[in-house]
Design an enzyme around this catalytic site. Structure first.
Site, short mmCIF file in Angstrom:
data_model
loop_
_atom_site.label_atom_id
_atom_site.label_comp_id
_atom_site.label_asym_id
_atom_site.label_seq_id
_atom_site.Cartn_x
_atom_site.Cartn_y
_atom_site.Cartn_z
N ASP A 51 0.83 -1.20 0.00
CA ASP A 51 0.00 0.00 0.00
C ASP A 51 0.87 1.26 0.00
O ASP A 51 1.73 1.43 0.86
CB ASP A 51 -0.90 -0.02 1.25
CG ASP A 51 -2.17 0.78 1.08
OD1 ASP A 51 -2.11 1.88 0.51
OD2 ASP A 51 -3.23 0.29 1.52
N THR A 92 -6.86 3.50 -2.32
CA THR A 92 -6.68 2.10 -1.94
C THR A 92 -7.78 1.18 -2.50
O THR A 92 -7.49 0.13 -3.07
CB THR A 92 -6.64 1.97 -0.41
OG1 THR A 92 -5.50 2.66 0.08
CG2 THR A 92 -6.56 0.51 0.01
N LYS A 174 -6.21 -3.53 6.39
CA LYS A 174 -7.38 -2.79 5.92
C LYS A 174 -8.43 -3.77 5.39
O LYS A 174 -8.10 -4.68 4.63
CB LYS A 174 -7.00 -1.84 4.79
CG LYS A 174 -6.09 -0.69 5.18
CD LYS A 174 -5.84 0.21 3.99
CE LYS A 174 -4.94 1.39 4.34
NZ LYS A 174 -4.70 2.26 3.17
N ARG A 176 -10.71 -3.21 3.14
CA ARG A 176 -10.81 -3.11 1.68
C ARG A 176 -9.62 -3.76 0.98
O ARG A 176 -9.73 -4.22 -0.16
CB ARG A 176 -10.97 -1.66 1.24
CG ARG A 176 -9.87 -0.69 1.70
CD ARG A 176 -10.27 0.75 1.41
NE ARG A 176 -9.25 1.74 1.76
CZ ARG A 176 -9.10 2.28 2.95
NH1 ARG A 176 -9.92 1.92 3.94
NH2 ARG A 176 -8.16 3.17 3.18
N HIS A 321 1.41 8.29 5.15
CA HIS A 321 0.50 9.40 5.45
C HIS A 321 0.97 10.17 6.68
O HIS A 321 0.90 11.41 6.72
CB HIS A 321 -0.92 8.87 5.71
CG HIS A 321 -1.70 8.58 4.48
ND1 HIS A 321 -2.09 9.55 3.58
CD2 HIS A 321 -2.17 7.41 3.97
CE1 HIS A 321 -2.77 9.02 2.60
NE2 HIS A 321 -2.84 7.70 2.80
N ASP A 364 -1.03 -0.33 -4.77
CA ASP A 364 -2.35 0.18 -5.13
C ASP A 364 -2.32 1.65 -5.56
O ASP A 364 -3.29 2.14 -6.13
CB ASP A 364 -3.34 0.00 -3.96
CG ASP A 364 -2.83 0.62 -2.66
OD1 ASP A 364 -1.65 1.01 -2.59
OD2 ASP A 364 -3.62 0.69 -1.70
#
Length: 561
Positions: A51, A92, A174, A176, A321, A364
């Site tokens: 990610d 994502t 995550k 998702r 992030h 992603d």
């Protein structure tokens, strides 16, 4: 005499050439024999998504990589140096969906992580499903399923092709990142519960957690990983591929007095809870712990049919992030991820043999530099000021066409217009769209504003096409904004950290490495799409392509099929 010397020399050269030819033919024969002994299909496919991994990280952080992690994949695998996401936005949810469906959001329906659903008159989350209940956890974090995904995945097609005899499991911190790759009919999808530090699922998949998952949760690995401070894996003075320890352009953990190494994780648990694990490289470590446990418990790769394990390493995104591209934290997270890849590859070799496993690694999306840092070096970039923009635009449209709730929602740089109100007031929707475009075009950071209708009719250049591929007629807004390079709509990363979502190369250019079963060592600079992954795997397994795919088969990466 001279003639005899020349003749002897030519004969010796001919002998050397014949010997070299014989060795080459023997090598080719040996290679052919080795290939012929490989199974017709891989026994296990492992899809790895890192990610928020930009392509340049493969080389930017290579001084911290050992020979058995990323370097082994690069040496023995096949890498596409110009793999790109062909759509906007690069988030994502859409990224994981594109990898496994072989389709863009315009086909698979996953247009963002969150979007406005007109039929419900509210914003929805990509995998939320209030019709299911958590298994192993409770609350909204556990009420998840793949029902919003509108097309099949390569993992679905594998299950369909084998009458569900192939096992498919998705794993990620995550939800998702686990749910979308696993598809609609997997054996299981598991994700991390920030409330308990456990791995959970929902009753969409099963009524109770398997014994091996319960046993894994009983080990309380989250507590163990958070029981020690986070210090750098290597001597901190060697982390020179970015800003120094404690430099600006980063965000501190909640409750942290000093924003620098070492990070006293035990002291931060009270303020952050188990959520903290996700924002450290140890979230990736526990993800791999769980993945290896799943392989063993489910005997993946040791069944009659090909099995599929989809793993997403999410902590790289959380750390990115939080601290930004230039941080030592990001460098150390990739150094530690390299060690986890070494652990995975060693396990595969011991468990089933690399020649029986087809592995691909990609990401992603990428990430952008912190605007404040770029501005400090006189490089353009900034934050699009969107706070209050929905109200401002609504007031502007009201002044032109009469009072009303003209703007239903604003998400993902898109505006959803009230088409029903336009009909009631007998206003042409195109007039409203043009008024919105004129109003928004003058705002700082905006490159161009489009109506979805105009994009559906024509796509004149790369970015128009990318925006078009990211829109779904049932889920997207009427107006879409394209920002200038280096700009984004996320106030939290204005002065520190980073984000993603654009159609520019820093977000779209990601790694794509193939490794293992019949994969030849090599690389290509040809531009390929992330949507090529799913049809390539389907081609290898001799199964149907996912039903919404618009990708192509990457046929040059194998020694023999």
């Amino acid at each position: 005499m001279l003639t005899r010397i020349v003749l002897n020399k030519n004969i010796n050269n001919l002998r050397k050439w014949l010997i070299a030819l014989e060795l080459m033919l023997l090598a080719l024969y040996s290679n052919a024999q080795q290939i012929s002994r490989l199974p017709n299909k891989p026994k296990l496919v492992i899809g790895i998504v890192v990610d928020q991994m930009r392509y340049d990280y493969l080389f930017r952080y290579s001084d911290k990589f050992n020979s058995n992690g990323f370097a082994k994949l690069l040496k023995n695998g096949f890498i596409f140096r110009n793999a790109q996401y062909p759509y906007v936005p690069t988030y994502t949810g859409p990224g994981h969906a594109a990898i496994y469906t072989g389709a863009t959001p315009s086909n698979n329906g996953i247009i963002a992580n969150d979007w406005y659903e007109r039929s419900l008159n509210k914003s929805v989350y990509v995998t939320e499903d209030t019709t299911v209940q958590g298994v192993g956890g409770s609350g909204k974090e556990s009420q998840m399923s793949p029902r919003r995904l509108l097309s099949t995945t390569v993992t679905d097609e594998l299950r369909l092709a084998t009458n569900k005899k192939s096992k498919v499991i998705g794993i990620a911190l995550k939800d998702r990142g686990s749910i979308l790759p696993a598809g609609h009919i997997p054996n299981a999808a598991y994700w991390y519960d920030s409330q308990s530090g456990n791995w959970i699922t929902s009753d969409y998949y099963m009524g109770d957690l398997p014994k091996w998952v319960k046993y894994f949760n009983e080990q309380k690995l989250a507590d163990k990983y958070l029981s020690k401070p986070w210090i750098t894996l290597y001597d901190i003075s060697t982390y020179t591929n970015g800003l120094p320890n404690g430099a600006p352009y980063r965000n501190a953990y909640k409750g942290e007095a000093e924003n620098r190494f070492p990070h006293n994780l035990p002291a931060l648990i009270e303020a952050n809870g188990y959520e903290l694990l996700k924002k450290t490289p140890f979230g990736n470590s526990m993800t791999l712990d769980f993945a290896i446990a799943a392989i063993k418990a489910e005997n993946l790769g040791k069944n009659q049919n090909t099995d599929f394990l989809a793993i997403s390493f999410s902590s790289t995104d959380y750390v990115g992030h939080q601290f930004g591209i230039q941080s030592i934290e990001v460098q150390d997270t990739y150094a530690r991820l390299d060690k986890e890849l070494e652990r995975l590859l060693a396990f595969i070799d011991q468990y089933i043999g690399a020649e029986n496993v087809l592995l691909f690694l990609t990401a992603d999306h990428g990430a952008v530099e912190t605007p404040a840092y770029m501005q400090s070096m006189n490089i353009p970039g900034g934050i699009f000021k969107s706070k209050g923009i929905k109200k401002e635009l609504n007031n502007h449209i009201s002044s032109l066409f009469g009072d009303g709730k003209w703007i239903l929602d604003y998400e993902n740089l898109q505006f959803y217009l009230n088409t029903q109100l336009a009909k009631e007031k007998k206003v042409n929707i195109a007039e409203i769209e043009n008024a919105c475009i004129t109003f928004l075009q003058s705002r700082e950071g905006v490159y161009k504003v489009y109506s979805s209708e105009a994009l559906s009719i024509t796509a004149n250049d790369y970015y128009n096409t990318a925006l078009k591929k990211g829109l779904h007629p049932l889920r997207s807004g009427n107006i879409a904004i394209q920002l200038l390079p280096g700009w984004f709509d996320a106030d939290y990363a204005a002065t520190g950290g980073t984000t993603h979502g654009s159609g520019y190369s820093y977000d779209t250019h990601v790694p794509l490495i193939w490794y293992g079963w019949k994969v030849k060592a090599g690389s290509s600079g040809d531009k390929v799409s992330i949507t090529d992954i799913a049809p390539t795997v389907a081609d290898i397994l001799n199964i149907s392509y996912p039903n919404g795919t618009n990708g192509s088969v990457l046929s040059d990466i194998f020694l023999h099929k």
